[in-house]
Design a protein around this motif. Structure first.
Motif, PDB file in Angstrom:
ATOM      1  N   SER A   1      28.404  56.499  71.051  1.00 24.53           N
ATOM      2  CA  SER A   1      28.735  55.075  70.914  1.00 24.53           C
ATOM      3  C   SER A   1      29.805  54.859  69.844  1.00 24.53           C
ATOM      4  O   SER A   1      30.653  53.976  69.981  1.00 24.53           O
ATOM      5  N   ALA A   2      29.806  55.664  68.777  1.00 28.35           N
ATOM      6  CA  ALA A   2      30.828  55.531  67.730  1.00 28.35           C
ATOM      7  C   ALA A   2      32.206  55.909  68.274  1.00 28.35           C
ATOM      8  O   ALA A   2      33.215  55.248  67.983  1.00 28.35           O
ATOM      9  N   VAL A   3      32.274  56.952  69.092  1.00 30.50           N
ATOM     10  CA  VAL A   3      33.539  57.373  69.696  1.00 30.50           C
ATOM     11  C   VAL A   3      34.027  56.283  70.654  1.00 30.50           C
ATOM     12  O   VAL A   3      35.204  55.906  70.646  1.00 30.50           O
ATOM     13  N   GLU A   4      33.103  55.760  71.450  1.00 32.00           N
ATOM     14  CA  GLU A   4      33.448  54.701  72.405  1.00 32.00           C
ATOM     15  C   GLU A   4      34.002  53.469  71.676  1.00 32.00           C
ATOM     16  O   GLU A   4      35.034  52.909  72.056  1.00 32.00           O
ATOM     17  N   LYS A   5      33.335  53.083  70.596  1.00 33.10           N
ATOM     18  CA  LYS A   5      33.769  51.917  69.815  1.00 33.10           C
ATOM     19  C   LYS A   5      35.150  52.160  69.191  1.00 33.10           C
ATOM     20  O   LYS A   5      36.003  51.277  69.188  1.00 33.10           O
ATOM     21  N   ALA A   6      35.386  53.364  68.666  1.00 28.67           N
ATOM     22  CA  ALA A   6      36.678  53.691  68.051  1.00 28.67           C
ATOM     23  C   ALA A   6      37.808  53.592  69.080  1.00 28.67           C
ATOM     24  O   ALA A   6      38.895  53.104  68.768  1.00 28.67           O
ATOM     25  N   ILE A   7      37.546  54.021  70.306  1.00 28.70           N
ATOM     26  CA  ILE A   7      38.573  53.946  71.362  1.00 28.70           C
ATOM     27  C   ILE A   7      38.859  52.490  71.705  1.00 28.70           C
ATOM     28  O   ILE A   7      40.014  52.087  71.840  1.00 28.70           O
TER      29      ILE A   7
ATOM     30  N   PRO B   1      41.516  65.795  83.369  1.00 28.49           N
ATOM     31  CA  PRO B   1      41.191  66.378  84.666  1.00 28.49           C
ATOM     32  C   PRO B   1      42.104  65.916  85.803  1.00 28.49           C
ATOM     33  O   PRO B   1      42.241  66.614  86.798  1.00 28.49           O
ATOM     34  N   GLU B   2      42.707  64.747  85.659  1.00 26.87           N
ATOM     35  CA  GLU B   2      43.634  64.235  86.667  1.00 26.87           C
ATOM     36  C   GLU B   2      44.683  63.375  85.981  1.00 26.87           C
ATOM     37  O   GLU B   2      44.499  62.970  84.834  1.00 26.87           O
ATOM     38  N   PRO B   3      45.782  63.072  86.646  1.00 21.44           N
ATOM     39  CA  PRO B   3      46.908  62.376  85.990  1.00 21.44           C
ATOM     40  C   PRO B   3      46.572  61.021  85.369  1.00 21.44           C
ATOM     41  O   PRO B   3      47.238  60.592  84.448  1.00 21.44           O
ATOM     42  N   ARG B   4      45.541  60.344  85.851  1.00 19.43           N
ATOM     43  CA  ARG B   4      45.225  59.020  85.329  1.00 19.43           C
ATOM     44  C   ARG B   4      43.836  58.973  84.696  1.00 19.43           C
ATOM     45  O   ARG B   4      43.205  57.918  84.659  1.00 19.43           O
ATOM     46  N   MET B   5      43.372  60.102  84.161  1.00 20.05           N
ATOM     47  CA  MET B   5      42.030  60.139  83.572  1.00 20.05           C
ATOM     48  C   MET B   5      41.994  61.109  82.392  1.00 20.05           C
ATOM     49  O   MET B   5      42.517  62.215  82.469  1.00 20.05           O
ATOM     50  N   VAL B   6      41.388  60.642  81.295  1.00 20.59           N
ATOM     51  CA  VAL B   6      41.115  61.507  80.144  1.00 20.59           C
ATOM     52  C   VAL B   6      39.608  61.497  79.967  1.00 20.59           C
ATOM     53  O   VAL B   6      38.974  60.444  80.065  1.00 20.59           O
ATOM     54  N   THR B   7      39.030  62.666  79.723  1.00 26.38           N
ATOM     55  CA  THR B   7      37.592  62.726  79.457  1.00 26.38           C
ATOM     56  C   THR B   7      37.363  63.339  78.087  1.00 26.38           C
ATOM     57  O   THR B   7      38.136  64.190  77.629  1.00 26.38           O
ATOM     58  N   ILE B   8      36.298  62.862  77.454  1.00 25.78           N
ATOM     59  CA  ILE B   8      35.891  63.420  76.161  1.00 25.78           C
ATOM     60  C   ILE B   8      34.430  63.819  76.301  1.00 25.78           C
ATOM     61  O   ILE B   8      33.578  62.978  76.591  1.00 25.78           O
ATOM     62  N   ASN B   9      34.151  65.090  76.117  1.00 25.33           N
ATOM     63  CA  ASN B   9      32.775  65.572  76.135  1.00 25.33           C
ATOM     64  C   ASN B   9      32.316  65.636  74.683  1.00 25.33           C
ATOM     65  O   ASN B   9      32.626  66.579  73.959  1.00 25.33           O
ATOM     66  N   VAL B  10      31.587  64.610  74.237  1.00 26.94           N
ATOM     67  CA  VAL B  10      31.173  64.503  72.835  1.00 26.94           C
ATOM     68  C   VAL B  10      30.038  65.500  72.600  1.00 26.94           C
ATOM     69  O   VAL B  10      29.050  65.533  73.337  1.00 26.94           O
ATOM     70  N   TRP B  11      30.173  66.315  71.555  1.00 24.20           N
ATOM     71  CA  TRP B  11      29.197  67.358  71.285  1.00 24.20           C
ATOM     72  C   TRP B  11      27.888  66.806  70.736  1.00 24.20           C
ATOM     73  O   TRP B  11      26.828  67.303  71.046  1.00 24.20           O
ATOM     74  N   ASP B  12      27.955  65.797  69.867  1.00 20.10           N
ATOM     75  CA  ASP B  12      26.758  65.222  69.258  1.00 20.10           C
ATOM     76  C   ASP B  12      26.439  63.903  69.961  1.00 20.10           C
ATOM     77  O   ASP B  12      27.171  62.926  69.845  1.00 20.10           O
ATOM     78  N   LYS B  13      25.321  63.881  70.694  1.00 22.31           N
ATOM     79  CA  LYS B  13      24.959  62.706  71.499  1.00 22.31           C
ATOM     80  C   LYS B  13      24.868  61.431  70.659  1.00 22.31           C
ATOM     81  O   LYS B  13      25.180  60.336  71.130  1.00 22.31           O
TER      82      LYS B  13
ATOM     83  N   THR C   1      31.073  55.453  79.876  1.00 18.46           N
ATOM     84  CA  THR C   1      30.224  56.521  79.372  1.00 18.46           C
ATOM     85  C   THR C   1      29.247  56.990  80.439  1.00 18.46           C
ATOM     86  O   THR C   1      28.657  56.196  81.156  1.00 18.46           O
ATOM     87  N   ASN C   2      29.083  58.313  80.501  1.00 19.31           N
ATOM     88  CA  ASN C   2      28.121  58.936  81.404  1.00 19.31           C
ATOM     89  C   ASN C   2      27.454  60.053  80.609  1.00 19.31           C
ATOM     90  O   ASN C   2      27.954  61.169  80.569  1.00 19.31           O
ATOM     91  N   GLY C   3      26.361  59.741  79.926  1.00 16.09           N
ATOM     92  CA  GLY C   3      25.694  60.714  79.058  1.00 16.09           C
ATOM     93  C   GLY C   3      26.555  60.984  77.830  1.00 16.09           C
ATOM     94  O   GLY C   3      26.878  60.067  77.087  1.00 16.09           O
TER      95      GLY C   3
END
Length: 187
Positions: free
Chosen positions: A80-86, A64-76, A97-99
């Motif tokens: 936490s698994a995506v966050e841990k992998a990053i 969304p902006e030059p210094r930000m990447v967002t991931i909208n995870v489809w399966d709630k 994380t925000n929702g």
């Protein structure tokens, strides 16, 4: 040139060397240079549904902006698994994380981190060189196995062909590394 009995498949050797270059380009794209990019998450895989899955198959990756990447995870349940992998990926980014949305603020690179990324790029380049040399070795082995079918002059011809192909791809790796390191060190 060569006898009808033996024809080295240089197109196959070249295809395999191009594969090593493609892999190198993918690894280089994953190295962040202070700018946000969706490709920086390509090598990150998440343990999901009993198998290793790329992040882009688990959610929508946006910049969304030059210094930000967002991931909208489809399966709630996978947030936490995506966050841990990053966090375990070695990218040096702390996810917020925000929702179901994970935000990855890209911090400014300091001099030490730039040098470290330069060393990582050099390691990636060395892996590509090794892969190219392995393809060269396979080609040389094919020539040696066909020793009975090929005259000595033809054998030398094929060895020279394989070596020239190898030299060309090693030079490409070196040029790509030089370009990437300059990009990393650019402030």
């Amino acid at each position: 040139m060569a006898d009808e009995d033996f024809e080295l498949d240089t197109a196959d050797l070249e295809r395999r060397m191009q594969g090593a270059m493609g892999s190198l380009r993918t690894e280089f794209a994953s190295l962040r240079t202070g700018r946000a990019s969706a490709t920086m998450l390509e090598p990150v895989v998440v343990e999901a549904y009993g198998q290793q899955t790329p992040i882009n198959q688990l959610g929508t990756v946006n910049v969304p902006e030059p210094r930000m990447v967002t991931i909208n995870v489809w399966d709630k349940s996978l947030v936490s698994a995506v966050e841990k992998a990053i966090m375990n990926s070695g990218l040096g980014i702390n996810p917020q994380t925000n929702g179901t949305i994970i935000m990855l603020p890209i911090p400014e690179l300091n001099e030490e981190r730039r040098r470290e990324l330069g060393r990582v790029a050099a390691q990636y380049a060395e892996h590509a060189r090794v892969a190219i040399r392995n393809v060269r070795r396979d080609g040389m082995d094919q020539i040696k196995k066909a020793k009975d079918q090929v005259s000595e002059d033809d054998q030398k011809f094929w060895e020279t062909e394989v070596q020239e192909l190898t030299d060309r791809y090693i030079k490409s790796v070196d040029e790509a590394l030089e370009t990437k390191q300059a990009e990393i060190m650019q402030v």
